[in-house]
Design a protein around this motif. Structure first.
Motif, PDB file in Angstrom:
ATOM      1  N   ASP A 187      -3.794  -2.792 -32.119  1.00 18.16           N
ATOM      2  CA  ASP A 187      -2.817  -3.072 -31.070  1.00 18.16           C
ATOM      3  C   ASP A 187      -3.534  -3.221 -29.730  1.00 18.16           C
ATOM      4  N   THR A 243      -8.879   8.129 -38.584  1.00 20.62           N
ATOM      5  CA  THR A 243      -9.722   7.055 -38.044  1.00 20.62           C
ATOM      6  C   THR A 243      -8.972   6.345 -36.917  1.00 20.62           C
ATOM      7  N   GLY A 301      -4.048   8.919 -36.710  1.00 23.31           N
ATOM      8  CA  GLY A 301      -3.257   8.010 -35.896  1.00 23.31           C
ATOM      9  C   GLY A 301      -2.363   7.161 -36.793  1.00 23.31           C
ATOM     10  N   ASP A 341      -0.181   2.987 -36.865  1.00 23.29           N
ATOM     11  CA  ASP A 341       0.130   1.712 -36.207  1.00 23.29           C
ATOM     12  C   ASP A 341       1.621   1.582 -35.922  1.00 23.29           C
ATOM     13  N   GLY A 344      -3.566   1.603 -41.280  1.00 22.53           N
ATOM     14  CA  GLY A 344      -4.523   0.669 -41.843  1.00 22.53           C
ATOM     15  C   GLY A 344      -5.019  -0.365 -40.862  1.00 22.53           C
TER      16      GLY A 344
HETATM   17  C1  5RP Z   1      -6.925   3.219 -39.344  1.00 18.49           C
HETATM   18  C2  5RP Z   1      -5.577   3.618 -38.884  1.00 18.49           C
HETATM   19  C3  5RP Z   1      -5.468   4.073 -37.466  1.00 18.49           C
HETATM   20  O1  5RP Z   1      -5.093   5.415 -37.460  1.00 18.49           O
HETATM   21  C4  5RP Z   1      -4.447   3.218 -36.761  1.00 18.49           C
HETATM   22  O2  5RP Z   1      -4.883   1.868 -36.817  1.00 18.49           O
HETATM   23  C5  5RP Z   1      -4.258   3.644 -35.295  1.00 18.49           C
HETATM   24  O3  5RP Z   1      -5.418   3.380 -34.573  1.00 18.49           O
HETATM   25  P1  5RP Z   1      -5.525   3.592 -33.004  1.00 18.49           P
HETATM   26  O4  5RP Z   1      -5.436   5.066 -32.763  1.00 18.49           O
HETATM   27  O5  5RP Z   1      -6.861   3.002 -32.655  1.00 18.49           O
HETATM   28  O6  5RP Z   1      -4.402   2.838 -32.344  1.00 18.49           O
HETATM   29  O7  5RP Z   1      -4.607   3.611 -39.597  1.00 18.49           O
HETATM   30  O8  5RP Z   1      -6.884   2.681 -40.631  1.00 18.49           O
END
Ligand code: 5RP
Length: 238
Positions: free
Chosen positions: A3, A32, A89, A91, A102
């Protein structure tokens, strides 16, 4: 597939708050992403300054590297069958605290770690809150490379619009830490994604999806403005 709307200061505020959930002696699944990178930084500080004894079980090479750099003891997922807590975390987060994950292509390991844990907490900024899953984000599906053409056809048969995720600083597709590809699939609005998830799991060659149903017990949600960040905790109801 990352995002671009989230503010790093708000992610940092939420990630740092999430690190306070970790207690001395815990074995913790470490997700991650950029929000989790802030959690790892804060946890590293607690290890150094408070002498907190924790073992982190990272869900990706990226998180493993960062834990190592910051002095957090790590253990391989393959050596664990249960965890005290997992934090990650997301999305998208819907009102039931079901998730799409993911964006960093780590959802297969993340789902295993979430299920291993006695409690799974998600930490996000408020741009990730959606009325229904699939509002802004496609469903990431990890696929073995040799099944790509077959899986692509089956995804279309299910009404999806699949798109192979391409790498940014490399030619060709994203390759996950498991050596597989990721296909991002959009389904028509108002699809029954619980049902779709079962259909996806029946396709040979599909390793795992980024739909996380009934896993998170709590969401820490950062909001407000960078100068005046806020935090609220949402709890799963039934
Ligand atoms: C990785 C994930 C992340 O947790 C998700 O994309 C959120 O990432 P961010 O904290 O950078 O917004 O699912 O596979």
């Amino acid at each position: 597939m990352k995002d671009t709307r989230s503010n790093p200061e708000i992610k940092k505020f939420a990630g740092t708050a999430a690190a306070r959930l970790i207690e001395d002696g815990m074995v913790v699944g470490v997700g991650t992403g950029s929000t989790i990178a802030f959690l790892i930084e804060a946890l590293g500080r607690r290890v150094r300054e408070e002498g907190l004894r924790v073992v982190g079980v990272p869900t990706s090479f990226q998180s493993r590297l960062l834990c190592g750099k910051l002095g957090i003891t790590v253990r391989d997922m393959q050596d664990c069958a249960s965890l005290d807590l997992a934090i990650d975390g997301a999305d998208e987060v819907d009102p039931r605290l079901d998730l799409i994950k993911g964006g960093g292509a780590s959802h297969t390991r993340e789902k295993v770690v979430a299920m291993m844990a006695k409690e799974f907490v998600v930490v996000v900024d408020e741009t990730k809150l959606v009325p229904a899953l699939g509002t802004t984000f496609a469903i990431p599906v990890e696929v073995i490379p040799s099944a790509l053409a077959f899986v692509d056809r089956r995804l279309r048969d299910l009404g999806g619009a699949p798109s192979l995720r391409m790498a940014v600083a490399k030619d060709g597709p994203v390759v996950t830490d498991n050596g597989q590809f990721v296909v991002d699939v959009r389904f028509p609005p108002a699809s029954d994604l619980r049902h779709t998830d079962l259909d996806l799991h029946r396709i040979p060659g599909v390793v795992e999806t980024g739909l996380f149903f009934d896993l998170a017990s709590k969401a820490l949600v950062g909001g407000g403005s960078p100068g005046s960040p806020t935090l609220r905790t949402l709890t799963r109801t039934a």
